[in-house]
Motif scaffolding. Structure first.
Motif, PDB file in Angstrom:
ATOM      1  N   MET A 157       0.821  -1.190   0.000  1.00 35.77           N
ATOM      2  CA  MET A 157       0.000   0.000   0.000  1.00 35.77           C
ATOM      3  C   MET A 157       0.864   1.252   0.000  1.00 35.77           C
ATOM      4  SD  MET A 157      -3.254   0.855   0.364  1.00 35.77           S
ATOM      5  CE  MET A 157      -4.276   2.092   0.975  1.00 35.77           C
ATOM      6  N   TRP A 158       1.876   1.278   0.891  1.00 35.50           N
ATOM      7  CA  TRP A 158       2.756   2.449   0.945  1.00 35.50           C
ATOM      8  C   TRP A 158       3.609   2.560  -0.311  1.00 35.50           C
ATOM      9  CZ3 TRP A 158       2.085   6.275   4.112  1.00 35.50           C
ATOM     10  CH2 TRP A 158       1.414   6.055   5.308  1.00 35.50           C
ATOM     11  N   SER A 159       3.914   1.464  -0.889  1.00 31.23           N
ATOM     12  CA  SER A 159       4.758   1.516  -2.079  1.00 31.23           C
ATOM     13  C   SER A 159       3.986   2.123  -3.259  1.00 31.23           C
ATOM     14  CB  SER A 159       5.283   0.129  -2.432  1.00 31.23           C
ATOM     15  OG  SER A 159       4.219  -0.731  -2.770  1.00 31.23           O
ATOM     16  N   ARG A 160       2.688   1.879  -3.336  1.00 32.45           N
ATOM     17  CA  ARG A 160       1.896   2.498  -4.405  1.00 32.45           C
ATOM     18  C   ARG A 160       1.844   4.024  -4.222  1.00 32.45           C
ATOM     19  NH1 ARG A 160      -3.161  -0.758  -6.672  1.00 32.45           N
ATOM     20  NH2 ARG A 160      -2.062  -2.685  -7.046  1.00 32.45           N
ATOM     21  N   ILE A 161       1.616   4.456  -3.012  1.00 33.12           N
ATOM     22  CA  ILE A 161       1.573   5.897  -2.743  1.00 33.12           C
ATOM     23  C   ILE A 161       2.944   6.504  -3.050  1.00 33.12           C
ATOM     24  CG2 ILE A 161       1.354   7.632  -0.926  1.00 33.12           C
ATOM     25  CD1 ILE A 161      -0.779   5.870   0.335  1.00 33.12           C
ATOM     26  N   THR A 162       3.978   5.817  -2.660  1.00 32.64           N
ATOM     27  CA  THR A 162       5.331   6.297  -2.928  1.00 32.64           C
ATOM     28  C   THR A 162       5.569   6.395  -4.424  1.00 32.64           C
ATOM     29  OG1 THR A 162       6.096   5.221  -0.895  1.00 32.64           O
ATOM     30  CG2 THR A 162       7.771   5.860  -2.490  1.00 32.64           C
ATOM     31  N   LEU A 163       5.150   5.388  -5.188  1.00 34.23           N
ATOM     32  CA  LEU A 163       5.324   5.413  -6.647  1.00 34.23           C
ATOM     33  C   LEU A 163       4.505   6.541  -7.282  1.00 34.23           C
ATOM     34  CD1 LEU A 163       5.354   1.630  -7.606  1.00 34.23           C
ATOM     35  CD2 LEU A 163       7.245   3.241  -7.660  1.00 34.23           C
ATOM     36  N   VAL A 164       3.292   6.741  -6.796  1.00 26.32           N
ATOM     37  CA  VAL A 164       2.457   7.813  -7.331  1.00 26.32           C
ATOM     38  C   VAL A 164       3.087   9.171  -7.024  1.00 26.32           C
ATOM     39  CG1 VAL A 164       0.223   8.970  -7.099  1.00 26.32           C
ATOM     40  CG2 VAL A 164       0.315   6.481  -7.297  1.00 26.32           C
ATOM     41  N   LEU A 165       3.557   9.356  -5.798  1.00 28.34           N
ATOM     42  CA  LEU A 165       4.209  10.609  -5.432  1.00 28.34           C
ATOM     43  C   LEU A 165       5.502  10.812  -6.210  1.00 28.34           C
ATOM     44  CD1 LEU A 165       3.656  10.708  -1.568  1.00 28.34           C
ATOM     45  CD2 LEU A 165       2.526  12.088  -3.317  1.00 28.34           C
ATOM     46  N   LEU A 166       6.259   9.742  -6.388  1.00 27.75           N
ATOM     47  CA  LEU A 166       7.490   9.829  -7.169  1.00 27.75           C
ATOM     48  C   LEU A 166       7.174  10.222  -8.619  1.00 27.75           C
ATOM     49  CD1 LEU A 166      10.556   9.467  -7.311  1.00 27.75           C
ATOM     50  CD2 LEU A 166      10.143   7.072  -7.893  1.00 27.75           C
ATOM     51  N   ALA A 167       6.151   9.623  -9.190  1.00 30.65           N
ATOM     52  CA  ALA A 167       5.735   9.969 -10.557  1.00 30.65           C
ATOM     53  C   ALA A 167       5.281  11.427 -10.620  1.00 30.65           C
ATOM     54  CB  ALA A 167       4.623   9.034 -11.021  1.00 30.65           C
ATOM     55  N   ALA A 168       4.538  11.872  -9.616  1.00 25.57           N
ATOM     56  CA  ALA A 168       4.076  13.265  -9.592  1.00 25.57           C
ATOM     57  C   ALA A 168       5.259  14.225  -9.493  1.00 25.57           C
ATOM     58  CB  ALA A 168       3.110  13.480  -8.424  1.00 25.57           C
ATOM     59  N   VAL A 169       6.256  13.883  -8.672  1.00 25.79           N
ATOM     60  CA  VAL A 169       7.449  14.730  -8.545  1.00 25.79           C
ATOM     61  C   VAL A 169       8.221  14.755  -9.864  1.00 25.79           C
ATOM     62  CG1 VAL A 169       9.718  14.870  -7.423  1.00 25.79           C
ATOM     63  CG2 VAL A 169       7.673  14.523  -6.057  1.00 25.79           C
ATOM     64  N   MET A 170       8.347  13.607 -10.505  1.00 23.70           N
ATOM     65  CA  MET A 170       9.068  13.533 -11.786  1.00 23.70           C
ATOM     66  C   MET A 170       8.338  14.343 -12.865  1.00 23.70           C
ATOM     67  SD  MET A 170      11.799  11.822 -11.288  1.00 23.70           S
ATOM     68  CE  MET A 170      12.360  11.247 -12.851  1.00 23.70           C
ATOM     69  N   ILE A 171       7.031  14.217 -12.924  1.00 27.34           N
ATOM     70  CA  ILE A 171       6.255  14.955 -13.928  1.00 27.34           C
ATOM     71  C   ILE A 171       6.329  16.456 -13.672  1.00 27.34           C
ATOM     72  CG2 ILE A 171       3.916  15.376 -14.787  1.00 27.34           C
ATOM     73  CD1 ILE A 171       3.423  12.337 -14.418  1.00 27.34           C
ATOM     74  N   SER A 172       6.193  16.848 -12.417  1.00 26.72           N
ATOM     75  CA  SER A 172       6.261  18.279 -12.108  1.00 26.72           C
ATOM     76  C   SER A 172       7.675  18.818 -12.379  1.00 26.72           C
ATOM     77  CB  SER A 172       5.830  18.559 -10.676  1.00 26.72           C
ATOM     78  OG  SER A 172       6.765  18.019  -9.762  1.00 26.72           O
ATOM     79  N   GLY A 173       8.690  18.031 -12.096  1.00 25.70           N
ATOM     80  CA  GLY A 173      10.071  18.435 -12.405  1.00 25.70           C
ATOM     81  C   GLY A 173      10.272  18.591 -13.910  1.00 25.70           C
ATOM     82  N   TYR A 174       9.717  17.672 -14.670  1.00 27.05           N
ATOM     83  CA  TYR A 174       9.811  17.752 -16.136  1.00 27.05           C
ATOM     84  C   TYR A 174       9.142  19.031 -16.639  1.00 27.05           C
ATOM     85  CZ  TYR A 174       8.728  16.852 -21.020  1.00 27.05           C
ATOM     86  OH  TYR A 174       8.591  16.972 -22.369  1.00 27.05           O
ATOM     87  N   TYR A 175       7.954  19.316 -16.162  1.00 28.70           N
ATOM     88  CA  TYR A 175       7.258  20.529 -16.591  1.00 28.70           C
ATOM     89  C   TYR A 175       7.978  21.805 -16.131  1.00 28.70           C
ATOM     90  CZ  TYR A 175       3.400  17.985 -18.618  1.00 28.70           C
ATOM     91  OH  TYR A 175       2.649  17.167 -19.422  1.00 28.70           O
ATOM     92  N   LEU A 176       8.612  21.752 -14.961  1.00 32.63           N
ATOM     93  CA  LEU A 176       9.383  22.888 -14.482  1.00 32.63           C
ATOM     94  C   LEU A 176      10.572  23.160 -15.399  1.00 32.63           C
ATOM     95  CD1 LEU A 176       9.891  25.020 -12.272  1.00 32.63           C
ATOM     96  CD2 LEU A 176      11.286  23.291 -11.115  1.00 32.63           C
ATOM     97  N   VAL A 177      11.296  22.111 -15.752  1.00 30.92           N
ATOM     98  CA  VAL A 177      12.443  22.256 -16.653  1.00 30.92           C
ATOM     99  C   VAL A 177      11.982  22.734 -18.023  1.00 30.92           C
ATOM    100  CG1 VAL A 177      14.237  20.969 -17.890  1.00 30.92           C
ATOM    101  CG2 VAL A 177      13.892  20.600 -15.443  1.00 30.92           C
ATOM    102  N   ARG A 178      10.902  22.155 -18.502  1.00 34.57           N
ATOM    103  CA  ARG A 178      10.388  22.542 -19.821  1.00 34.57           C
ATOM    104  C   ARG A 178       9.932  24.006 -19.840  1.00 34.57           C
ATOM    105  NH1 ARG A 178       7.323  19.507 -24.253  1.00 34.57           N
ATOM    106  NH2 ARG A 178       6.166  21.195 -25.238  1.00 34.57           N
ATOM    107  N   SER A 179       9.238  24.436 -18.795  1.00 32.87           N
ATOM    108  CA  SER A 179       8.780  25.831 -18.764  1.00 32.87           C
ATOM    109  C   SER A 179       9.960  26.793 -18.616  1.00 32.87           C
ATOM    110  CB  SER A 179       7.755  26.043 -17.659  1.00 32.87           C
ATOM    111  OG  SER A 179       8.345  25.866 -16.396  1.00 32.87           O
TER     112      SER A 179
END
Length: 100
Positions: A1-23
């Motif tokens: 259960m915690w690993s899914r939340i961790t993966l979702v949060l990690l994906a959200a951080v990666m996506i937001s980082g990508y959009y930050l770099v792109r912007s």
């Protein structure tokens, strides 16, 4: 259960980082483009001022007189080359406003 939340949060951080770099990249690209456009505008304004000065120099009385003499073979008016034309008869009365 915690690993899914961790993966979702990690994906959200990666996506937001990508959009930050792109912007950030897009902002730098747009800034460079604006700077180039401003430089081009300054260059065009300088060219415009130069052309106005050239036009002003070409339109001086001395320049016009020089061009008239050299290119058009014109000369100054003098009594020796002046001819007067007198209207005779009906043409004279018409020019004076009378009836033909």
């Amino acid at each position: 259960m915690w690993s899914r939340i961790t993966l979702v949060l990690l994906a959200a951080v990666m996506i937001s980082g990508y959009y930050l770099v792109r912007s950030s990249y897009e902002a730098r690209r747009l800034f460079t483009e604006v700077d180039r456009a401003q430089n081009e505008g300054r260059k065009l304004e300088a060219d415009h001022q130069r052309l106005l000065a050239e036009r002003h120099a070409q339109a001086t009385n001395l320049r016009v007189e020089q061009v008239a003499r050299e290119r058009l073979k014109m000369r100054a008016v003098s009594p020796a080359i002046t001819q007067t034309v007198e209207l005779g008869g009906r043409a004279a009365s018409a020019a004076a406003g009378g009836q033909p």
